[in-house]
Scaffold this active site. Structure first.
Site, short mmCIF file in Angstrom:
data_model
loop_
_atom_site.label_atom_id
_atom_site.label_comp_id
_atom_site.label_asym_id
_atom_site.label_seq_id
_atom_site.Cartn_x
_atom_site.Cartn_y
_atom_site.Cartn_z
N ALA A 81 55.13 4.93 56.71
CA ALA A 81 55.86 3.73 56.05
C ALA A 81 54.78 2.80 55.39
CB ALA A 81 56.81 2.95 56.74
N THR A 99 54.67 -5.27 56.00
CA THR A 99 55.08 -3.80 56.11
C THR A 99 53.66 -3.14 56.66
OG1 THR A 99 56.64 -3.77 54.66
CG2 THR A 99 55.70 -1.69 55.16
N THR A 123 44.75 5.90 53.24
CA THR A 123 44.44 6.07 51.97
C THR A 123 42.90 5.88 51.57
OG1 THR A 123 44.79 5.50 49.57
CG2 THR A 123 45.14 3.75 51.39
N ASP A 124 42.40 6.78 50.54
CA ASP A 124 40.94 6.82 50.39
C ASP A 124 40.71 5.45 49.64
OD1 ASP A 124 42.40 6.99 47.77
OD2 ASP A 124 41.20 9.01 47.28
N GLU A 125 41.75 4.67 49.17
CA GLU A 125 41.58 3.38 48.57
C GLU A 125 41.03 2.13 49.58
OE1 GLU A 125 44.57 2.30 45.53
OE2 GLU A 125 45.59 4.20 46.12
N TYR A 150 47.24 -4.15 48.47
CA TYR A 150 47.54 -3.15 48.78
C TYR A 150 46.44 -2.50 49.75
CZ TYR A 150 48.18 1.86 49.43
OH TYR A 150 48.12 3.12 49.74
N SER A 151 45.32 -2.12 49.15
CA SER A 151 44.19 -1.33 49.92
C SER A 151 43.77 -2.29 51.12
CB SER A 151 42.92 -0.95 49.08
OG SER A 151 42.52 -1.94 48.36
N LYS A 154 46.05 -1.88 53.92
CA LYS A 154 45.56 -0.64 54.58
C LYS A 154 44.55 -0.50 55.59
CE LYS A 154 48.01 2.77 54.25
NZ LYS A 154 48.93 3.20 55.40
N ASN A 179 44.68 10.95 46.08
CA ASN A 179 45.89 10.73 45.31
C ASN A 179 46.81 11.96 45.67
OD1 ASN A 179 44.27 8.32 44.57
ND2 ASN A 179 45.94 8.27 42.79
N ILE A 191 51.49 9.86 37.29
CA ILE A 191 51.81 11.15 37.27
C ILE A 191 53.11 11.65 36.66
CG2 ILE A 191 52.17 13.71 37.82
CD1 ILE A 191 49.00 13.72 38.69
N PRO A 192 54.03 11.11 37.61
CA PRO A 192 55.55 11.01 37.42
C PRO A 192 55.88 10.00 36.25
CG PRO A 192 55.40 10.16 39.44
CD PRO A 192 54.08 10.48 38.91
N TYR A 207 46.23 3.07 31.12
CA TYR A 207 45.39 1.95 31.10
C TYR A 207 44.00 2.00 30.78
CZ TYR A 207 48.35 -0.05 34.83
OH TYR A 207 49.52 -0.83 35.17
N ARG A 214 40.51 9.78 39.62
CA ARG A 214 41.21 10.08 41.11
C ARG A 214 40.92 11.53 41.51
NH1 ARG A 214 40.39 5.59 40.22
NH2 ARG A 214 41.95 3.95 40.17
#
Length: 334
Positions: A81, A99, A123-125, A150-151, A154, A179, A191-192, A207, A214
């Protein structure tokens, strides 16, 4: 033997793919999914799974009473999550702090109290970025240098896990993955978004210069790696998950356009986002040598072809949210 799993965020993209993997590959395991069902969580991601094997609890990982009750009933927690979209974190960081940091803390406290095995999906970020046109890769000892809210959130969560391992003896592991792509990924992601733009008659967007690189992994390979770490990994250790799938955003879009029979120039350039990381690359040697894991999807183009087919065949899954996502991008990024 872990027969009862609590999977947080199990109705999201990567979490639901993990739940599906467990149900298919490990028939003795019962899964409880705890998911807040925000915009990226979707009951439909768990559709078709047997009710006797999978239970969905709608709730927040920051709800200490709920988390306490669920953790008491499980053998292990796999914590997927998270608020995870960089662009959203630049607009409003607050949900990411709540969160990703407070939610992780809440789970750690419950697992500590009841002696429950814990696995942190990261994440790798958290490592920041790497130079373009360089052979360097992230390793488990790379310093944390997050670029976005965000990163950073995390990275903060990972540090909490490490502290709980050292200070309280928590039985925990961490995995930092590159990713993911594949079925059930929300249409705001790169991608989506390009695939569904083409399927809905919109032009794809790229962008900046499109040179950002990635390291892509098919989500089913990620799921198998997490299970291997959860069941056979060394407690207290961090494992990096990657499939040597480095491609620039321009290359990925070019493949999508070709596989969907579009002209090579049938896309629009848009202004780059602030702090856009240049390159991610994962060294998964530790995972390969210690646990014998290998990616099954080694042909990125083949995985991309399967992903395109999934979105083409599941229009009802994504069409309802597509217009909202594009309106949001139009407001903030163009």
């Amino acid at each position: 033997m872990m027969k009862r799993l609590l999977v947080t965020g199990g109705a999201g993209f990567i979490g639901s793919n993990f739940v599906r993997y467990v149900v298919q590959a490990h028939p003795a395991v019962h899964v409880t999914v705890l998911d807040k069902l925000t915009y990226a969580g979707n009951r439909a991601n768990l559709a078709g799974l047997p009710a006797e094997r999978v239970r969905l609890v709608v709730g927040d990982v920051c709800d200490a009473q709920l988390v306490d009750r669920l953790v008491q009933q499980t053998d292990a927690v796999v914590h997927y999550a998270a608020e995870s979209h960089n662009d959203n974190s630049l607009i409003d960081p607050a949900p990411f702090i709540q969160t990703n940091i407070v939610g992780t803390y809440t789970l750690l406290q419950a697992c500590r109290q009841y002696g429950v095995r814990y696995h942190q999906i990261s994440t790798d970020e958290v490592y920041g970025d790497l130079p373009l046109n360089n052979e360097a890769k992230f390793t488990p000892t790379s310093p944390y240098q997050p670029s976005s809210p965000y990163s950073a959130s995390k990275a903060s969560a990972d540090m909490l896990v490490r502290a709980w391992v050292r200070s309280f003896g928590l039985r925990a592991t961490i995995s930092n993955c590159s990713n993911n792509y594949g079925p059930y990924q929300y249409v705001e992601k790169f991608i989506p978004r390009q695939i569904t733009n083409i399927l809905s008659g919109r032009r794809p967007k790229l962008y900046g210069s499109g040179a950002n690189v990635r390291d892509w992994i098919y989500t089913a390979d990620h799921s198998r790696a997490v299970w291997d770490i959860l069941t056979r990994g060394t407690l207290g250790e961090t494992y990096l998950i990657g499939a040597n799938g480095e491609h620039s955003n321009r290359e990925v879009l070019g493949m999508i356009l070709r596989l969907m029979d579009q002209p090579a120039d049938a896309f629009d350039w848009v202004r780059d986002r602030p702090g856009h990381d240049r390159r991610y690359a994962i060294d998964a040697t530790k995972l390969r040598t210690e646990l014998g894991w290998r990616p099954q999807y080694r042909d990125f183009e083949q995985g991309l072809r399967q992903t395109i087919a999934w979105y083409r065949d599941h229009r009802a899954w994504w069409q309802g949210s597509k217009a909202t996502v594009e309106a949001k991008y139009a407001q903030h990024h163009q």
